[in-house]
Design an enzyme around this catalytic site. Structure first.
Site, PDB file in Angstrom:
ATOM      1  N   ASN A  12      40.054  46.107  41.448  1.00 18.59           N
ATOM      2  CA  ASN A  12      40.262  45.577  40.101  1.00 18.59           C
ATOM      3  C   ASN A  12      38.907  45.281  39.470  1.00 18.59           C
ATOM      4  O   ASN A  12      38.272  44.289  39.807  1.00 18.59           O
ATOM      5  CB  ASN A  12      41.122  44.307  40.202  1.00 18.59           C
ATOM      6  CG  ASN A  12      41.271  43.588  38.881  1.00 18.59           C
ATOM      7  OD1 ASN A  12      40.972  44.145  37.826  1.00 18.59           O
ATOM      8  ND2 ASN A  12      41.737  42.345  38.936  1.00 18.59           N
ATOM      9  N   TRP A  13      38.482  46.153  38.561  1.00 14.39           N
ATOM     10  CA  TRP A  13      37.142  45.996  37.972  1.00 14.39           C
ATOM     11  C   TRP A  13      37.090  44.880  36.937  1.00 14.39           C
ATOM     12  O   TRP A  13      35.998  44.504  36.492  1.00 14.39           O
ATOM     13  CB  TRP A  13      36.712  47.301  37.296  1.00 14.39           C
ATOM     14  CG  TRP A  13      36.532  48.469  38.208  1.00 14.39           C
ATOM     15  CD1 TRP A  13      36.723  48.489  39.577  1.00 14.39           C
ATOM     16  CD2 TRP A  13      36.136  49.782  37.837  1.00 14.39           C
ATOM     17  NE1 TRP A  13      36.458  49.751  40.060  1.00 14.39           N
ATOM     18  CE2 TRP A  13      36.101  50.565  39.016  1.00 14.39           C
ATOM     19  CE3 TRP A  13      35.805  50.389  36.622  1.00 14.39           C
ATOM     20  CZ2 TRP A  13      35.748  51.913  38.995  1.00 14.39           C
ATOM     21  CZ3 TRP A  13      35.457  51.726  36.613  1.00 14.39           C
ATOM     22  CH2 TRP A  13      35.428  52.474  37.793  1.00 14.39           C
ATOM     23  N   LYS A  14      38.238  44.406  36.490  1.00 21.04           N
ATOM     24  CA  LYS A  14      38.293  43.396  35.424  1.00 21.04           C
ATOM     25  C   LYS A  14      37.524  43.923  34.199  1.00 21.04           C
ATOM     26  O   LYS A  14      37.495  45.130  33.981  1.00 21.04           O
ATOM     27  CB  LYS A  14      37.780  42.047  35.919  1.00 21.04           C
ATOM     28  CG  LYS A  14      38.479  41.661  37.228  1.00 21.04           C
ATOM     29  CD  LYS A  14      38.261  40.247  37.662  1.00 21.04           C
ATOM     30  CE  LYS A  14      39.031  40.005  38.954  1.00 21.04           C
ATOM     31  NZ  LYS A  14      38.951  38.622  39.413  1.00 21.04           N
ATOM     32  N   HIS A 104      48.371  39.240  36.684  1.00 21.81           N
ATOM     33  CA  HIS A 104      47.165  38.720  37.346  1.00 21.81           C
ATOM     34  C   HIS A 104      46.972  37.255  36.936  1.00 21.81           C
ATOM     35  O   HIS A 104      47.266  36.884  35.791  1.00 21.81           O
ATOM     36  CB  HIS A 104      45.943  39.557  36.950  1.00 21.81           C
ATOM     37  CG  HIS A 104      44.744  39.234  37.776  1.00 21.81           C
ATOM     38  ND1 HIS A 104      43.945  38.144  37.507  1.00 21.81           N
ATOM     39  CD2 HIS A 104      44.235  39.820  38.880  1.00 21.81           C
ATOM     40  CE1 HIS A 104      42.988  38.087  38.412  1.00 21.81           C
ATOM     41  NE2 HIS A 104      43.134  39.101  39.259  1.00 21.81           N
ATOM     42  N   GLU A 106      44.484  35.670  36.034  1.00 24.32           N
ATOM     43  CA  GLU A 106      43.665  35.481  34.829  1.00 24.32           C
ATOM     44  C   GLU A 106      44.503  35.675  33.568  1.00 24.32           C
ATOM     45  O   GLU A 106      44.287  35.014  32.555  1.00 24.32           O
ATOM     46  CB  GLU A 106      42.456  36.435  34.859  1.00 24.32           C
ATOM     47  CG  GLU A 106      41.417  35.946  35.865  1.00 24.32           C
ATOM     48  CD  GLU A 106      40.599  37.045  36.522  1.00 24.32           C
ATOM     49  OE1 GLU A 106      40.549  38.180  36.027  1.00 24.32           O
ATOM     50  OE2 GLU A 106      40.008  36.759  37.592  1.00 24.32           O
ATOM     51  N   GLU A 176      47.561  36.574  45.714  1.00 20.37           N
ATOM     52  CA  GLU A 176      46.189  36.180  45.389  1.00 20.37           C
ATOM     53  C   GLU A 176      46.140  34.680  45.139  1.00 20.37           C
ATOM     54  O   GLU A 176      46.425  34.229  44.019  1.00 20.37           O
ATOM     55  CB  GLU A 176      45.713  36.908  44.128  1.00 20.37           C
ATOM     56  CG  GLU A 176      45.674  38.406  44.261  1.00 20.37           C
ATOM     57  CD  GLU A 176      44.663  39.016  43.300  1.00 20.37           C
ATOM     58  OE1 GLU A 176      43.735  39.677  43.789  1.00 20.37           O
ATOM     59  OE2 GLU A 176      44.784  38.818  42.083  1.00 20.37           O
ATOM     60  N   GLY A 182      37.260  35.188  43.125  1.00 18.98           N
ATOM     61  CA  GLY A 182      35.917  35.138  42.557  1.00 18.98           C
ATOM     62  C   GLY A 182      35.123  33.911  42.980  1.00 18.98           C
ATOM     63  O   GLY A 182      34.093  33.599  42.397  1.00 18.98           O
ATOM     64  N   SER A 222      38.358  37.264  47.024  1.00 23.09           N
ATOM     65  CA  SER A 222      37.083  37.323  47.742  1.00 23.09           C
ATOM     66  C   SER A 222      37.107  38.226  48.980  1.00 23.09           C
ATOM     67  O   SER A 222      36.457  37.926  49.987  1.00 23.09           O
ATOM     68  CB  SER A 222      36.616  35.911  48.108  1.00 23.09           C
ATOM     69  OG  SER A 222      36.392  35.152  46.931  1.00 23.09           O
ATOM     70  N   GLY A 243      38.331  42.397  43.757  1.00 27.06           N
ATOM     71  CA  GLY A 243      37.658  42.261  42.463  1.00 27.06           C
ATOM     72  C   GLY A 243      36.187  42.613  42.587  1.00 27.06           C
ATOM     73  O   GLY A 243      35.807  43.781  42.654  1.00 27.06           O
ATOM     74  N   GLY A 244      35.333  41.590  42.663  1.00 24.37           N
ATOM     75  CA  GLY A 244      33.877  41.759  42.670  1.00 24.37           C
ATOM     76  C   GLY A 244      33.372  42.853  43.608  1.00 24.37           C
ATOM     77  O   GLY A 244      32.514  43.665  43.218  1.00 24.37           O
TER      78      GLY A 244
END
Ligand code: PGA
Length: 265
Positions: A12-14, A104, A106, A176, A182, A222, A243-244
């Site tokens: 997930n590149w966001k 998600h 967010e 999640e 993150g 993470s 993610g990251g």
């Protein structure tokens, strides 16, 4: 008995990387995996870029016949019309998108998405033959109170309300925990297993043992190449929403190659 679910690693590149950078990263990821002789039928690899990158990713994947799949980060609950800024499932399907992240944390937090809207998006995605990656998971307060299982299962109930057994069986759920997203604060493998196992149990109650057995339940929060193998060693964890660490080709490729790690095996 060993299950037959194919593990899924979704990046997930966001809101990162424009379409030029997307092409570069997908190319590098594909080459890295090719060099490592990655077996895509053993571990599926999917990137989830911003909407504006999808056409470029599609062109690259088609032209170079890449085995990397791609998905969208959201989908509209509506099919078409006066919904400024929204993107429909049919539009995504025309771009060869096979997955859409739905609900998600967010979006739940920053865009006030509730279980009813998440459920409507799940229906919209499935209606266009797009597999929803349905995100669920508790915040820190709920975890501290020890209510993570009941809280997360209520989100599962909301997402699957009115979904047929056949559609449920092809869906993906990502557990999640919000406090692990993150933050570098990864849930322990046992934390992940506790809730992922409970999610599978709830699917068996809502549908059947067959549906519960078919659905892939991912962990997200993470995930890195250094911790993925011990999480994947857990019985009810079928992959990761990353993610990251998915923004670096080598790191994400190493995550997808977790079966070759020694840790946790
Ligand atoms: P993270 O994000 O891996 O950077 O924690 C996961 C996600 O939000 O999907």
């Amino acid at each position: 008995m060993a299950n037959t679910r194919t593990p899924l690693m979704a990046g997930n590149w966001k809101m990162n990387l424009d379409h030029h950078q997307a092409t570069h990263l997908v190319q590098k990821l594909a080459w890295t995996l090719k060099d490592a002789k990655h077996d895509f039928s053993a571990v599926e690899v999917v990137v989830v870029p911003p909407f504006t990158d999808l056409r470029s990713v599609q062109t690259l994947v088609d032209a170079d016949r890449l085995e990397v799949g791609y998905g969208a980060q959201d989908v509209s609950a509506h099919s078409k019309g006066a919904y400024t800024g929204e993107i429909s499932a049919t539009m995504l399907s025309k771009l060869g998108v096979s997955y859409a992240v739905v609900g998600h944390s967010e979006r739940r937090q920053l865009h006030a998405e509730d279980d009813a809207l998440v459920g409507a998006k799940v229906k919209a995605a499935l209606g266009a033959d797009i597999i929803p990656i349905i995100c669920v998971g508790e915040g820190l307060e709920i975890r501290r109170a020890g209510d993570q299982v009941s809280y997360t299962l209520a989100q599962v109930d909301g997402a699957f309300d009115g979904i047929s057994a056949e559609d449920a069986a092809r869906s993906v759920i990502a557990y999640e925990p919000v406090w692990a997203i993150g933050t570098g604060e990864v849930a322990t493998p046992d934390d992940a297993q506790e809730v992922c196992g409970a999610i599978r149990g709830r699917l068996a109650e809502l549908y059947s043992a067959e549906v519960a057995d078919a659905v892939r339940v991912l962990y997200g929060g993470s995930v890195k190449s250094s911790n993925v193998a011990s999480i994947m060693a857990k019985h009810d964890v079928d992959g990761a929403l990353v993610g990251g660490a998915s923004l670096e080709a080598e790191e994400f490729a190493a995550i997808a190659r977790y079966q070759s790690h020694q840790v946790g095996l």
